[in-house]
Design a protein around this motif. Structure first.
Motif, PDB file in Angstrom:
ATOM      1  N   ILE A 387       0.837  -1.208   0.000  1.00 30.09           N
ATOM      2  CA  ILE A 387       0.000   0.000   0.000  1.00 30.09           C
ATOM      3  C   ILE A 387       0.868   1.252   0.000  1.00 30.09           C
ATOM      4  O   ILE A 387       0.568   2.235  -0.712  1.00 30.09           O
ATOM      5  CB  ILE A 387      -0.952  -0.024   1.209  1.00 30.09           C
ATOM      6  CG1 ILE A 387      -1.969  -1.154   1.056  1.00 30.09           C
ATOM      7  CG2 ILE A 387      -1.660   1.315   1.369  1.00 30.09           C
ATOM      8  CD1 ILE A 387      -2.947  -1.264   2.202  1.00 30.09           C
ATOM      9  N   GLN A 388       1.940   1.240   0.771  1.00 36.57           N
ATOM     10  CA  GLN A 388       2.836   2.406   0.815  1.00 36.57           C
ATOM     11  C   GLN A 388       3.396   2.702  -0.569  1.00 36.57           C
ATOM     12  O   GLN A 388       3.433   3.866  -1.005  1.00 36.57           O
ATOM     13  CB  GLN A 388       3.986   2.139   1.801  1.00 36.57           C
ATOM     14  CG  GLN A 388       3.557   1.826   3.222  1.00 36.57           C
ATOM     15  CD  GLN A 388       3.204   3.068   4.023  1.00 36.57           C
ATOM     16  OE1 GLN A 388       3.452   4.186   3.576  1.00 36.57           O
ATOM     17  NE2 GLN A 388       2.643   2.885   5.199  1.00 36.57           N
ATOM     18  N   ASN A 389       3.816   1.656  -1.277  1.00 34.48           N
ATOM     19  CA  ASN A 389       4.376   1.857  -2.622  1.00 34.48           C
ATOM     20  C   ASN A 389       3.312   2.348  -3.597  1.00 34.48           C
ATOM     21  O   ASN A 389       3.578   3.216  -4.441  1.00 34.48           O
ATOM     22  CB  ASN A 389       4.987   0.548  -3.128  1.00 34.48           C
ATOM     23  CG  ASN A 389       6.222   0.140  -2.334  1.00 34.48           C
ATOM     24  OD1 ASN A 389       6.897   0.982  -1.746  1.00 34.48           O
ATOM     25  ND2 ASN A 389       6.504  -1.148  -2.306  1.00 34.48           N
ATOM     26  N   LEU A 417      -1.524   9.810   1.600  1.00 31.46           N
ATOM     27  CA  LEU A 417      -1.759   8.675   2.489  1.00 31.46           C
ATOM     28  C   LEU A 417      -3.020   8.870   3.325  1.00 31.46           C
ATOM     29  O   LEU A 417      -3.643   7.897   3.758  1.00 31.46           O
ATOM     30  CB  LEU A 417      -0.547   8.473   3.408  1.00 31.46           C
ATOM     31  CG  LEU A 417      -0.373   7.094   4.045  1.00 31.46           C
ATOM     32  CD1 LEU A 417      -0.147   6.042   2.976  1.00 31.46           C
ATOM     33  CD2 LEU A 417       0.773   7.100   5.037  1.00 31.46           C
ATOM     34  N   GLN A 418      -3.434  10.122   3.528  1.00 38.22           N
ATOM     35  CA  GLN A 418      -4.588  10.405   4.367  1.00 38.22           C
ATOM     36  C   GLN A 418      -5.904   9.987   3.726  1.00 38.22           C
ATOM     37  O   GLN A 418      -6.894   9.786   4.434  1.00 38.22           O
ATOM     38  CB  GLN A 418      -4.619  11.899   4.724  1.00 38.22           C
ATOM     39  CG  GLN A 418      -3.471  12.319   5.631  1.00 38.22           C
ATOM     40  CD  GLN A 418      -3.363  13.827   5.767  1.00 38.22           C
ATOM     41  OE1 GLN A 418      -3.691  14.566   4.837  1.00 38.22           O
ATOM     42  NE2 GLN A 418      -2.915  14.296   6.914  1.00 38.22           N
ATOM     43  N   TRP A 423      -8.249   3.671  -0.192  1.00 36.83           N
ATOM     44  CA  TRP A 423      -8.511   3.281  -1.578  1.00 36.83           C
ATOM     45  C   TRP A 423      -7.734   2.025  -1.948  1.00 36.83           C
ATOM     46  O   TRP A 423      -8.246   1.165  -2.677  1.00 36.83           O
ATOM     47  CB  TRP A 423      -8.132   4.413  -2.533  1.00 36.83           C
ATOM     48  CG  TRP A 423      -8.939   5.662  -2.374  1.00 36.83           C
ATOM     49  CD1 TRP A 423      -9.838   5.945  -1.375  1.00 36.83           C
ATOM     50  CD2 TRP A 423      -8.933   6.801  -3.232  1.00 36.83           C
ATOM     51  NE1 TRP A 423     -10.377   7.188  -1.557  1.00 36.83           N
ATOM     52  CE2 TRP A 423      -9.842   7.740  -2.687  1.00 36.83           C
ATOM     53  CE3 TRP A 423      -8.254   7.130  -4.389  1.00 36.83           C
ATOM     54  CZ2 TRP A 423     -10.084   8.975  -3.284  1.00 36.83           C
ATOM     55  CZ3 TRP A 423      -8.479   8.359  -4.985  1.00 36.83           C
ATOM     56  CH2 TRP A 423      -9.386   9.270  -4.440  1.00 36.83           C
ATOM     57  N   MET A 424      -6.510   1.936  -1.457  1.00 37.43           N
ATOM     58  CA  MET A 424      -5.677   0.765  -1.756  1.00 37.43           C
ATOM     59  C   MET A 424      -6.022  -0.408  -0.835  1.00 37.43           C
ATOM     60  O   MET A 424      -6.065  -1.554  -1.279  1.00 37.43           O
ATOM     61  CB  MET A 424      -4.195   1.130  -1.595  1.00 37.43           C
ATOM     62  CG  MET A 424      -3.737   2.296  -2.428  1.00 37.43           C
ATOM     63  SD  MET A 424      -3.888   1.986  -4.209  1.00 37.43           S
ATOM     64  CE  MET A 424      -3.354   3.565  -4.877  1.00 37.43           C
ATOM     65  N   ASN A 425      -6.273  -0.126   0.415  1.00 32.16           N
ATOM     66  CA  ASN A 425      -6.534  -1.188   1.384  1.00 32.16           C
ATOM     67  C   ASN A 425      -7.849  -1.909   1.108  1.00 32.16           C
ATOM     68  O   ASN A 425      -7.940  -3.135   1.263  1.00 32.16           O
ATOM     69  CB  ASN A 425      -6.550  -0.594   2.796  1.00 32.16           C
ATOM     70  CG  ASN A 425      -6.605  -1.653   3.875  1.00 32.16           C
ATOM     71  OD1 ASN A 425      -5.721  -2.500   3.986  1.00 32.16           O
ATOM     72  ND2 ASN A 425      -7.637  -1.633   4.691  1.00 32.16           N
ATOM     73  N   LEU A 480     -10.251  17.108   3.033  1.00 34.74           N
ATOM     74  CA  LEU A 480     -10.192  15.751   3.567  1.00 34.74           C
ATOM     75  C   LEU A 480     -11.583  15.155   3.708  1.00 34.74           C
ATOM     76  O   LEU A 480     -11.797  13.963   3.432  1.00 34.74           O
ATOM     77  CB  LEU A 480      -9.472  15.753   4.924  1.00 34.74           C
ATOM     78  CG  LEU A 480      -8.614  14.509   5.226  1.00 34.74           C
ATOM     79  CD1 LEU A 480      -7.600  14.285   4.129  1.00 34.74           C
ATOM     80  CD2 LEU A 480      -7.927  14.650   6.563  1.00 34.74           C
ATOM     81  N   MET A 481     -12.554  15.950   4.125  1.00 34.34           N
ATOM     82  CA  MET A 481     -13.915  15.455   4.236  1.00 34.34           C
ATOM     83  C   MET A 481     -14.463  15.047   2.862  1.00 34.34           C
ATOM     84  O   MET A 481     -15.154  14.036   2.731  1.00 34.34           O
ATOM     85  CB  MET A 481     -14.814  16.520   4.858  1.00 34.34           C
ATOM     86  CG  MET A 481     -14.591  16.706   6.354  1.00 34.34           C
ATOM     87  SD  MET A 481     -15.077  15.251   7.303  1.00 34.34           S
ATOM     88  CE  MET A 481     -16.847  15.278   7.049  1.00 34.34           C
TER      89      MET A 481
END
Length: 519
Positions: A387-389, A417-418, A423-425, A480-481
């Motif tokens: 996920i980080q990549n 990342l916020q 989205w990736m997870n 962010l919201m």
């Protein structure tokens, strides 16, 4: 002195930090003011904790007060059970489900039933006035019934209030809270066109061949798989079923028996000291999986999910169970359930199916989810490097394809990342309705590395889709919201098709040219 400041803070501020706020998005649509009696203009302006909007993360953090210094007595007050009568009327209206209409007795003089659109249509002014005239009395089975004057007055006031409220609100279509899973589009099940019939015949021909051409099947599946053949197509494209037709029944029987062998061998250990924490986390997360869809709140379905996730976790100790994996079971379960259900899937009672059918759906969901996770398991190992990549690659890709959005995020100190971690997870499952996720996974199954590689370009296209809304935000909190609650409740096949087309264009431009990521 510090204690006095804390006491004064809580006296001046009625709003407790961390209090429940409405969440809007794919699974939590905005509240309809015609149903819930909460209007923006009626919101009190007092007790505002923030004097100005935060323009960056640091200002947002400084302006956010902490609640950790509350005394124990205050904690007990907050955690004390709340009597229903003490709740505000708005909370009652949010959680209260309107009762189902009673079935009318059969009568030869009964008027013909109207369609759903007529039943859901708001009452007209003439209808409301007619209700006012009938409020003083009526006739039931030939007997005159006279209502009291107080009851008649109450009904009259209610009708007038409803009429005034409807006249003051803009007219807009009423969208159900959860659109039907089985529908191809949010507006309802589509009528099969000549093109759809031709595509279905092509799928049936490919699947009936002694050796299915998987490349040809992938090519036809990219633009969506017909509902009738989706279960077997997913089994083939995921690698769960062999292409040879003669071997399929034997493979299915062997794999299903193998799964229930795991159940007999390992499931009793869920209460052991080694695995009890894993099982406890699974047990907590299962009710949170699509909480607005009745199908996933059935005890039978939740027990199935618990077994699937627990067996997968103990057979993959490198990652174990990670929050988010529970979402990945749902599309497979719904697709394989639809093979045996012709009606509305989201309200179907799974316990009414034969036990052997339930077992087959459970085993197939387990193995197909396992095949999916085998390709993205580094997303769930320690520190989740996959996920980080992917988040880093998304940032570099967006900086090339839309510099305005990228610089806008930098201006307001929004980190990818916020919002992109989820989205990736969860593979965008928290951002899209389930019907859209199933359509999206048709294409992911057709791509060679759909869940691992192509998903990156889908996320980039999904972000650019909201370009106008993103650039209209003026602070960190608003950005962010928006990014965490994108309004996709109305999305259907058409929107997902456009999203996938844009993702394919980005992949075509950047996938084979890694230097294009960098400036």
């Amino acid at each position: 002195m510090a204690t006095d400041n804390i006491i004064n803070f809580w006296r001046k501020n009625a709003k407790v930090p961390g209090s429940i706020q409405p969440v809007y998005g794919a699974q939590h649509p905005p509240l309809d003011p015609r149903i819930h009696r909460t209007f923006p203009k009626d919101t009190p302006k007092g007790n505002n904790l923030k004097s100005k909007k935060a323009s960056s993360f640091h200002e947002f953090a400084r302006s956010t007060n902490d609640a950790w210094d509350i005394d124990d007595e205050d904690d007990e007050d907050l955690l004390a059970p709340i009597h229903p009568s003490s709740l505000p009327s708005t909370l009652h209206s949010v959680h209260q489900v309107p009762p189902l209409p009673l079935q009318q007795p059969s009568d030869t003089t009964r008027e013909p039933d109207t369609g759903p659109a007529d039943r859901l249509a708001p009452p007209t002014a003439e209808g409301c006035l007619q209700q006012e005239e009938d409020a003083d009395g009526g006739q039931i089975n030939g007997r005159v019934v006279v209502k009291s004057s107080s009851e008649a007055q109450l009904n009259t006031n209610t009708v007038r209030s409803t009429l005034q409220k409807q006249q003051s609100l803009p007219v807009r279509p009423i969208i159900p809270l959860v659109a039907r899973i089985s529908d191809q589009n949010s507006s309802g099940a589509p009528i099969m066109t000549v093109r759809d019939k031709s595509r279905l015949d092509k799928f049936k021909y490919l699947l009936s061949c002694p050796n299915t051409d998987l490349e040809e099947l992938r090519k036809h599946s990219w633009s969506g798989i017909p509902r009738e053949v989706r279960p077997i197509t997913w089994r083939l494209l995921s690698g769960y079923l062999p292409a040879n037709m003669e071997r399929r029944d034997l493979v299915l029987k062997r794999k299903r028996d193998e799964y229930f062998g795991f159940i007999e061998q390992y499931y009793h250990s869920r209460t052991d000291e080694t695995y009890k924490d894993t099982y406890r986390q699974i047990h907590i997360d299962i009710p949170r999986t699509n909480p607005l869809i009745p199908l996933f709140q059935q005890p039978t379905v939740q027990e199935v999910f618990e077994r699937i996730l627990f067996i997968w976790a103990i057979r993959h100790p490198a990652s174990g169970y990670v929050q988010g994996i529970n979402d990945l079971v749902t599309p497979f379960f719904v697709v394989f359930l639809s093979e045996f259900v012709e009606e509305d899937v989201e309200n179907f009672d799974v316990a009414s199916l034969p036990l052997n059918t339930q077992r087959n759906i459970e085993a197939d969901s387990f193995w197909c989810m396992t095949k999916l996770l085998d390709g993205i398991q580094d997303n769930y190992t320690f520190a989740q490097p996959g996920i980080q990549n992917n988040v880093k690659a998304l940032e570099e890709l967006v900086s090339r394809i839309d510099e305005d959005i990228h610089n806008y995020f930098k201006r307001y100190e929004v980190e990818y990342l916020q919002f992109a971690f989820r989205w990736m997870n969860n593979l965008l499952m928290r951002e899209l309705p389930l019907r859209c996720t199933i359509r999206l996974w048709d294409t992911y199954q057709a791509e060679q590395e759909g869940f691992s590689h192509f998903h990156l370009y889908v996320c980039a296209a999904f972000l650019i889709e909201w370009r106008k809304e993103i650039l209209s935000m003026v602070d960190f909190q608003g950005l962010l919201m928006l990014l965490q609650n994108l309004p996709t409740i109305h999305w259907g096949n058409e929107e997902v098709g456009l999203l996938l087309a844009e993702a394919y264009r980005l992949k075509y431009m950047f996938a084979d040219a890694p230097n294009h990521y960098r400036r």
